[in-house]
Design a protein around this motif. Sequence first.
Motif, PDB file in Angstrom:
ATOM      1  N   ASN A 120      25.811  89.245  -1.119  1.00 35.77           N
ATOM      2  CA  ASN A 120      27.078  88.720  -0.594  1.00 35.77           C
ATOM      3  C   ASN A 120      28.199  89.741  -0.744  1.00 35.77           C
ATOM      4  O   ASN A 120      29.027  89.928   0.164  1.00 35.77           O
ATOM      5  CB  ASN A 120      27.468  87.429  -1.315  1.00 35.77           C
ATOM      6  CG  ASN A 120      26.679  86.228  -0.841  1.00 35.77           C
ATOM      7  OD1 ASN A 120      26.081  86.244   0.230  1.00 35.77           O
ATOM      8  ND2 ASN A 120      26.676  85.175  -1.643  1.00 35.77           N
ATOM      9  N   SER A 169      30.276  84.224   1.501  1.00 40.91           N
ATOM     10  CA  SER A 169      29.977  82.936   0.874  1.00 40.91           C
ATOM     11  C   SER A 169      31.278  82.366   0.336  1.00 40.91           C
ATOM     12  O   SER A 169      31.850  82.892  -0.613  1.00 40.91           O
ATOM     13  CB  SER A 169      28.966  83.109  -0.260  1.00 40.91           C
ATOM     14  OG  SER A 169      28.586  81.869  -0.799  1.00 40.91           O
ATOM     15  N   GLN A 170      31.739  81.315   0.963  1.00 38.21           N
ATOM     16  CA  GLN A 170      33.041  80.764   0.610  1.00 38.21           C
ATOM     17  C   GLN A 170      33.035  79.257   0.810  1.00 38.21           C
ATOM     18  O   GLN A 170      32.519  78.750   1.809  1.00 38.21           O
ATOM     19  CB  GLN A 170      34.131  81.390   1.485  1.00 38.21           C
ATOM     20  CG  GLN A 170      35.533  80.860   1.235  1.00 38.21           C
ATOM     21  CD  GLN A 170      36.514  81.321   2.299  1.00 38.21           C
ATOM     22  OE1 GLN A 170      36.230  81.233   3.481  1.00 38.21           O
ATOM     23  NE2 GLN A 170      37.659  81.828   1.887  1.00 38.21           N
ATOM     24  N   THR A 171      33.584  78.541  -0.143  1.00 35.36           N
ATOM     25  CA  THR A 171      33.780  77.100  -0.008  1.00 35.36           C
ATOM     26  C   THR A 171      35.278  76.821  -0.055  1.00 35.36           C
ATOM     27  O   THR A 171      35.969  77.270  -0.967  1.00 35.36           O
ATOM     28  CB  THR A 171      33.087  76.324  -1.140  1.00 35.36           C
ATOM     29  OG1 THR A 171      31.679  76.562  -1.060  1.00 35.36           O
ATOM     30  CG2 THR A 171      33.343  74.837  -1.019  1.00 35.36           C
ATOM     31  N   ARG A 195      21.061  87.127   4.586  1.00 39.99           N
ATOM     32  CA  ARG A 195      22.402  86.609   4.361  1.00 39.99           C
ATOM     33  C   ARG A 195      23.273  87.118   5.500  1.00 39.99           C
ATOM     34  O   ARG A 195      23.006  88.177   6.075  1.00 39.99           O
ATOM     35  CB  ARG A 195      22.970  87.073   3.014  1.00 39.99           C
ATOM     36  CG  ARG A 195      22.225  86.568   1.797  1.00 39.99           C
ATOM     37  CD  ARG A 195      22.373  85.079   1.603  1.00 39.99           C
ATOM     38  NE  ARG A 195      23.771  84.714   1.349  1.00 39.99           N
ATOM     39  CZ  ARG A 195      24.268  83.483   1.514  1.00 39.99           C
ATOM     40  NH1 ARG A 195      23.494  82.509   1.970  1.00 39.99           N
ATOM     41  NH2 ARG A 195      25.530  83.235   1.237  1.00 39.99           N
ATOM     42  N   TYR A 255      21.389  87.380  -4.865  1.00 44.99           N
ATOM     43  CA  TYR A 255      22.185  86.578  -3.930  1.00 44.99           C
ATOM     44  C   TYR A 255      23.650  87.004  -3.977  1.00 44.99           C
ATOM     45  O   TYR A 255      24.280  87.263  -2.947  1.00 44.99           O
ATOM     46  CB  TYR A 255      22.025  85.105  -4.316  1.00 44.99           C
ATOM     47  CG  TYR A 255      22.808  84.103  -3.512  1.00 44.99           C
ATOM     48  CD1 TYR A 255      22.244  83.478  -2.401  1.00 44.99           C
ATOM     49  CD2 TYR A 255      24.099  83.729  -3.895  1.00 44.99           C
ATOM     50  CE1 TYR A 255      22.949  82.523  -1.678  1.00 44.99           C
ATOM     51  CE2 TYR A 255      24.811  82.785  -3.176  1.00 44.99           C
ATOM     52  CZ  TYR A 255      24.227  82.180  -2.070  1.00 44.99           C
ATOM     53  OH  TYR A 255      24.928  81.240  -1.358  1.00 44.99           O
ATOM     54  N   ARG A 256      24.181  87.110  -5.177  1.00 44.69           N
ATOM     55  CA  ARG A 256      25.591  87.495  -5.327  1.00 44.69           C
ATOM     56  C   ARG A 256      25.826  88.944  -4.892  1.00 44.69           C
ATOM     57  O   ARG A 256      26.846  89.259  -4.265  1.00 44.69           O
ATOM     58  CB  ARG A 256      26.037  87.318  -6.777  1.00 44.69           C
ATOM     59  CG  ARG A 256      26.144  85.874  -7.233  1.00 44.69           C
ATOM     60  CD  ARG A 256      26.937  85.769  -8.517  1.00 44.69           C
ATOM     61  NE  ARG A 256      26.372  86.600  -9.569  1.00 44.69           N
ATOM     62  CZ  ARG A 256      26.970  86.843 -10.724  1.00 44.69           C
ATOM     63  NH1 ARG A 256      28.164  86.330 -10.978  1.00 44.69           N
ATOM     64  NH2 ARG A 256      26.387  87.597 -11.643  1.00 44.69           N
ATOM     65  N   SER A 282      24.481  77.098  -8.395  1.00 40.79           N
ATOM     66  CA  SER A 282      24.926  77.459  -7.048  1.00 40.79           C
ATOM     67  C   SER A 282      23.803  77.968  -6.147  1.00 40.79           C
ATOM     68  O   SER A 282      24.037  78.214  -4.963  1.00 40.79           O
ATOM     69  CB  SER A 282      26.029  78.523  -7.121  1.00 40.79           C
ATOM     70  OG  SER A 282      25.540  79.706  -7.728  1.00 40.79           O
TER      71      SER A 282
END
Length: 226
Positions: free
Chosen positions: A69, A96-98, A140, A65-66, A211
């Motif tokens: 990204n 991927s950002q919050t 993704r 996943y990482r 996460s």
Amino acid sequence: MNNFEKIQNKLIELGASFVGCSDVEAYLPESLKKVRYAITVGVRLSDFVIDQISDKPTYTYFHHYRTVNTLIDQITLRGQIEIQNMGYNAMAVPASQTVNDLEDRYSGIFQHKTAAVKAGLGWIGKSGLFISEKFGPRVRLGTILTDMELPFTAHTVHEGCGNCRICVDSCPAMALTGNSWTEGCDRSHIVDAQACSDYMNQNFKHIGRGSVCGICIRVCPKGFLR
């Protein structure tokens, strides 16, 4: 070959599985409306890695996943540079950002799913995930915003989940409402983002720092139509 075709070919060469374009001005904050056109970059996830997820994510899935990204961020950055070299403004939106100071603390500065749907690449499922026409939810996304005019086509958005509830019934956090997505609906109509986040933090902290989960991705039948 027009400018978009040149950029599209470059993005595919760099590793994108699919590319689309759309006009997202109506979905942007005032500060970003100058770069109203969106180029969507999608990267397919490993079916083998996804299929190993059971009732919890795997360490390999978290790393995958990482890593995907990071790849998307590299692809969109290179695309941004190519567009700038053509004389236009461009901004690569993080994969991927919050952004914690937004009203919705589980959101980024722009939702990649919005651009992907507007580009006609798929829909948003009952899982709240983007469902690719070709790869299901096993993808993704990244986005490049630009003022370079793109040859987009208006698409009628169809929700393709029908009566299926497999992701809803499989969610261990019971975070999915079972409602179908409609354009303009609030995310809470489909998924309780806090319930999802809280469950991951409580149960998967030792795997991916709480996460990732991935169960809804694995069980979706659209991911098997390959």
